[in-house]
Design a protein around this motif. Structure first.
Motif, PDB file in Angstrom:
ATOM      1  N   GLY A  54      20.517  52.766 122.394  1.00 53.46           N
ATOM      2  CA  GLY A  54      19.461  52.897 122.588  1.00 53.46           C
ATOM      3  C   GLY A  54      17.657  52.490 123.356  1.00 53.46           C
ATOM      4  N   LEU A  55      16.815  52.875 122.332  1.00 54.76           N
ATOM      5  CA  LEU A  55      15.577  52.565 122.588  1.00 54.76           C
ATOM      6  C   LEU A  55      15.784  51.463 122.292  1.00 54.76           C
ATOM      7  N   ASP A  56      17.090  51.195 120.818  1.00 54.33           N
ATOM      8  CA  ASP A  56      16.066  50.472 120.027  1.00 54.33           C
ATOM      9  C   ASP A  56      16.999  48.631 121.102  1.00 54.33           C
ATOM     10  N   VAL A  69      13.932  58.769 124.968  1.00 51.17           N
ATOM     11  CA  VAL A  69      12.951  59.024 125.958  1.00 51.17           C
ATOM     12  C   VAL A  69      13.361  59.984 126.317  1.00 51.17           C
ATOM     13  N   ARG A  70      11.750  60.426 127.394  1.00 57.52           N
ATOM     14  CA  ARG A  70      11.311  61.470 127.555  1.00 57.52           C
ATOM     15  C   ARG A  70      12.346  62.182 129.237  1.00 57.52           C
ATOM     16  N   THR A 122       2.605  43.388 123.806  1.00 56.28           N
ATOM     17  CA  THR A 122       1.659  44.686 123.293  1.00 56.28           C
ATOM     18  C   THR A 122       2.022  45.489 124.420  1.00 56.28           C
ATOM     19  N   ALA A 123       2.081  44.875 125.568  1.00 57.74           N
ATOM     20  CA  ALA A 123       1.982  45.983 126.431  1.00 57.74           C
ATOM     21  C   ALA A 123       3.674  46.500 126.623  1.00 57.74           C
ATOM     22  N   ILE A 124       4.437  45.882 126.328  1.00 54.00           N
ATOM     23  CA  ILE A 124       6.235  46.553 125.661  1.00 54.00           C
ATOM     24  C   ILE A 124       5.723  47.444 125.810  1.00 54.00           C
ATOM     25  N   GLU A 125       4.800  47.570 124.053  1.00 49.13           N
ATOM     26  CA  GLU A 125       5.519  48.599 123.166  1.00 49.13           C
ATOM     27  C   GLU A 125       4.209  49.832 124.072  1.00 49.13           C
ATOM     28  N   ARG A 126       3.445  49.292 124.829  1.00 49.74           N
ATOM     29  CA  ARG A 126       2.006  50.241 125.161  1.00 49.74           C
ATOM     30  C   ARG A 126       3.452  51.144 126.409  1.00 49.74           C
ATOM     31  N   VAL A 127       4.435  51.046 127.479  1.00 51.86           N
ATOM     32  CA  VAL A 127       5.065  50.936 128.211  1.00 51.86           C
ATOM     33  C   VAL A 127       6.168  51.657 127.111  1.00 51.86           C
ATOM     34  N   ALA A 187       5.135  55.184 126.095  1.00 48.79           N
ATOM     35  CA  ALA A 187       4.185  56.422 126.966  1.00 48.79           C
ATOM     36  C   ALA A 187       5.492  56.646 127.471  1.00 48.79           C
ATOM     37  N   ALA A 188       6.786  56.470 127.336  1.00 50.45           N
ATOM     38  CA  ALA A 188       7.845  56.828 127.815  1.00 50.45           C
ATOM     39  C   ALA A 188       9.263  57.982 126.220  1.00 50.45           C
ATOM     40  N   THR A 189       8.342  57.670 125.399  1.00 45.93           N
ATOM     41  CA  THR A 189       8.693  58.473 124.239  1.00 45.93           C
ATOM     42  C   THR A 189       8.116  59.917 124.256  1.00 45.93           C
TER      43      THR A 189
END
Length: 208
Positions: free
Chosen positions: A90-92, A158-159, A196-201, A204-206
């Motif tokens: 999954g997300l991991d 993820v939403r 940092t940008a990856i974590e932000r993206v 935003a989807a969680t």
């Protein structure tokens, strides 16, 4: 006598396989700097300290060498980037795939960064079997990211209203951009920015 001959044949075959791997390892590294078009019997002979005839014996054409080089780069990518994160789900796994790619670049696994990013830039406008092989590998990579993202949706990590294709596009764009900037500027801070940008993206989807 037959056993002796068979043993000698096996040794010869094993030596040939080792030599071919040596040539292809060198070819993958060179192609990230010189491009696939820059590969030649002469440059590989010099890089491997083999004779030109020793290199030529394993590949009957430059096209065969180039295709084999792409396949060798794929095996390396799977071994270094993909295999270490298959334990995650999954997300991991989605996050780990991105991190594994950045580590592959950060560790300077290849002198010119990601082989497939370099090959895509070189071959993007040139139809033919080389571009098709590189494109197939790119689709496989995007497919891995997509499968992990879809699994994350199914696990409610993820939403459910997330546009998975766009999420994957953004994540892939970030790791490719980080690869390009790191190789071009030799600046490790771009990898920190990408993380940092990856974590932000992802955040935003969680779900809230």
């Amino acid at each position: 006598m037959n056993d002796v001959a068979a043993s000698a044949e096996r040794r010869t075959r094993a030596d040939g396989d080792r030599t071919k791997r040596l040539i292809l390892d060198a070819a993958v590294r060179l192609a990230t700097v010189e491009g696939l078009d820059g590969l030649s019997i002469g440059t590989l002979a010099h890089a491997t300290q083999l004779s030109k005839s020793g290199v030529y014996a394993h590949f009957d054409s430059k096209a065969a060498l180039q295709l084999a080089t792409i396949d060798s780069a794929r095996a390396l990518f799977i071994d270094v980037v993909v295999a270490p994160v298959l334990e995650f789900v999954g997300l991991d796994r989605l996050r780990a795939l991105c991190e594994s790619f950045l580590t592959y670049v950060e560790n300077r696994t290849l002198p010119g960064g990601c082989f497939f990013a370099a090959a895509a830039a070189e071959l993007g406008g040139r139809p033919g079997p080389l571009r098709e092989r590189v494109a197939a590998n790119q689709k496989d990579w995007v497919g891995l990211l997509t499968a992990a993202a879809n699994e994350a949706v199914a696990r409610n990590e993820v939403r459910s209203d997330t546009d998975v294709a766009t999420l994957v596009f953004e994540l892939n764009a970030l790791v490719i951009a980080a690869n390009t900037a790191f190789i071009l500027h030799d600046d490790p801070t771009v990898l920190t920015q990408a993380r940092t940008a990856i974590e932000r993206v992802i955040f935003a989807a969680t779900p809230v």
